[in-house]
Write an enzyme that holds these catalytic residues in place. Structure first.
Site, PDB file in Angstrom:
ATOM      1  N   ASP A 137       2.760  71.956  87.625  1.00 46.41           N
ATOM      2  CA  ASP A 137       1.544  71.785  86.851  1.00 46.41           C
ATOM      3  C   ASP A 137       0.462  71.061  87.653  1.00 46.41           C
ATOM      4  O   ASP A 137      -0.678  71.486  87.704  1.00 46.41           O
ATOM      5  CB  ASP A 137       1.837  71.040  85.532  1.00 46.41           C
ATOM      6  CG  ASP A 137       2.752  69.827  85.721  1.00 46.41           C
ATOM      7  OD1 ASP A 137       2.950  69.373  86.873  1.00 46.41           O
ATOM      8  OD2 ASP A 137       3.277  69.326  84.705  1.00 46.41           O
ATOM      9  N   ASP A 140      -0.090  65.248  92.337  1.00 47.08           N
ATOM     10  CA  ASP A 140      -0.789  63.971  92.235  1.00 47.08           C
ATOM     11  C   ASP A 140      -0.601  63.209  93.548  1.00 47.08           C
ATOM     12  O   ASP A 140      -1.289  63.478  94.522  1.00 47.08           O
ATOM     13  CB  ASP A 140      -0.218  63.232  91.019  1.00 47.08           C
ATOM     14  CG  ASP A 140      -0.975  61.978  90.642  1.00 47.08           C
ATOM     15  OD1 ASP A 140      -2.194  61.925  90.858  1.00 47.08           O
ATOM     16  OD2 ASP A 140      -0.351  61.041  90.112  1.00 47.08           O
ATOM     17  N   VAL A 190      -5.226  63.557  83.049  1.00 45.78           N
ATOM     18  CA  VAL A 190      -5.465  64.751  82.235  1.00 45.78           C
ATOM     19  C   VAL A 190      -4.236  65.120  81.415  1.00 45.78           C
ATOM     20  O   VAL A 190      -3.111  64.805  81.782  1.00 45.78           O
ATOM     21  CB  VAL A 190      -5.907  65.956  83.101  1.00 45.78           C
ATOM     22  CG1 VAL A 190      -7.291  65.729  83.676  1.00 45.78           C
ATOM     23  CG2 VAL A 190      -4.898  66.244  84.211  1.00 45.78           C
TER      24      VAL A 190
HETATM   25  P1  IMP Z   1       3.493  63.131  92.056  1.00 50.73           P
HETATM   26  O1  IMP Z   1       2.671  64.225  92.695  1.00 50.73           O
HETATM   27  O2  IMP Z   1       4.814  62.919  92.697  1.00 50.73           O
HETATM   28  O3  IMP Z   1       2.703  61.858  91.930  1.00 50.73           O
HETATM   29  O4  IMP Z   1       3.876  63.494  90.563  1.00 50.73           O
HETATM   30  C1  IMP Z   1       3.347  64.540  89.897  1.00 50.73           C
HETATM   31  C2  IMP Z   1       3.828  64.464  88.454  1.00 50.73           C
HETATM   32  O5  IMP Z   1       3.239  63.346  87.781  1.00 50.73           O
HETATM   33  C3  IMP Z   1       3.370  65.698  87.717  1.00 50.73           C
HETATM   34  O6  IMP Z   1       4.350  66.713  87.749  1.00 50.73           O
HETATM   35  C4  IMP Z   1       3.121  65.174  86.325  1.00 50.73           C
HETATM   36  O7  IMP Z   1       4.317  65.234  85.577  1.00 50.73           O
HETATM   37  C5  IMP Z   1       2.737  63.727  86.520  1.00 50.73           C
HETATM   38  N1  IMP Z   1       1.260  63.554  86.504  1.00 50.73           N
HETATM   39  C6  IMP Z   1       0.463  63.285  87.542  1.00 50.73           C
HETATM   40  N2  IMP Z   1      -0.824  63.198  87.182  1.00 50.73           N
HETATM   41  C7  IMP Z   1      -0.850  63.458  85.853  1.00 50.73           C
HETATM   42  C8  IMP Z   1      -1.920  63.535  84.870  1.00 50.73           C
HETATM   43  O8  IMP Z   1      -3.123  63.374  85.139  1.00 50.73           O
HETATM   44  N3  IMP Z   1      -1.549  63.812  83.606  1.00 50.73           N
HETATM   45  C9  IMP Z   1      -0.255  64.021  83.240  1.00 50.73           C
HETATM   46  N4  IMP Z   1       0.770  63.965  84.122  1.00 50.73           N
HETATM   47  C10 IMP Z   1       0.479  63.681  85.419  1.00 50.73           C
HETATM   48 MG    MG Z   2       5.737  67.552  86.134  1.00 54.62          MG
END
Ligand code: IMP
Ligand code: MG
Length: 225
Positions: A137, A140, A190
């Protein structure tokens, strides 16, 4: 005809929403208790509309079908957030393919920077020699995905690529190559279209910025004993 409609407001939502917001919120029914529309919740500001999402997915699907024709790719969705994107994307990829799901959870904040994740649900099939497309999805910090992509590559896949609906590039801590991207977005929290805040808002058909996360939590229904 009686005009004495009895409006029974939930005490919990009355505490959470101020009068102004309540007056702006769409009411779906007033039969026994007011049913508020979640999709027009004033705490949400639409960032990407349903039509924009669907249009982008159509284009991504065509691109993927073109690149993977004859390769029988395996799409791997990361639970739960990516399911919504995956199910729409699949239906615009008009070639033979398979799907799998994985569930992962990151360890506590102390081990967070290592990017190490715990696999809660692994694949049901071996992926040796398969062309893998991981469906996420949002990217981040990139910590989760850099671990997951490396893990999948180590299992002998023929190729491992990534399709992500959203990219919050400003937040990146670990470089992750997004092969197919929906939208780049600024650094805002978001929700919607699979993305949640404390498990809420996954059902929105659009992507929205959560204006006030604190009030979103207060609005959650009280548990009844
Ligand atoms: P990262 O890239 O390891 O930090 O983690 C990504 C995960 O964090 C995504 O798969 C989402 O589940 C969650 N996440 C990151 N940003 C958001 C946001 O803005 N809204 C909701 N979930 C988020
Ligand atoms: Mg996720």
């Amino acid at each position: 005809m009686s005009h004495h409609r009895r409006i029974v407001a939930h005490a919990s939502s009355r505490v959470a929403m101020n009068q102004f917001e309540e007056s702006r919120r769409k009411i779906l029914a007033t039969t026994s208790a007011q049913i508020y529309s979640e999709f027009s919740n004033p705490n949400l500001e639409v960032l990407i509309s349903e039509a924009e999402i669907q249009q982008k997915i159509e284009a991504l699907g065509k691109q993927i079908a073109h690149e993977y024709a004859g390769k029988n790719p395996l799409l791997i969705g990361v639970l739960k957030g990516a399911c919504f994107f995956l199910s729409d994307l699949l239906r615009s990829i008009d070639i033979p393919l398979g799907i799998e799901f994985m569930a992962i959870s990151s360890y506590g904040s102390s081990t967070r920077t290592s990017g190490e994740v715990r696999i809660l649900k692994d694949l049901d099939v071996p992926i040796e020699g398969r062309h893998i497309i991981v469906v996420e999805d949002i990217v981040d910090t990139g910590l989760t995905l850099s671990y997951l992509l490396a893990n999948l590559k180590s299992r002998g896949a023929a190729s491992v690529k990534l399709v992500a609906l959203l990219d919050k590039h400003e937040r990146r801590e670990r470089e992750v190559e997004i092969d197919f991207l929906g939208f780049s977005i600024p650094d805002h929290f978001v929700v919607g279209y699979g993305l949640d805040f404390a498990e809420r808002y996954r059902n929105l058909p659009f992507i929205a910025v959560l204006k006030n996360p604190e009030s979103a939590q207060l609005e959650l229904p009280k548990e009844t004993s």
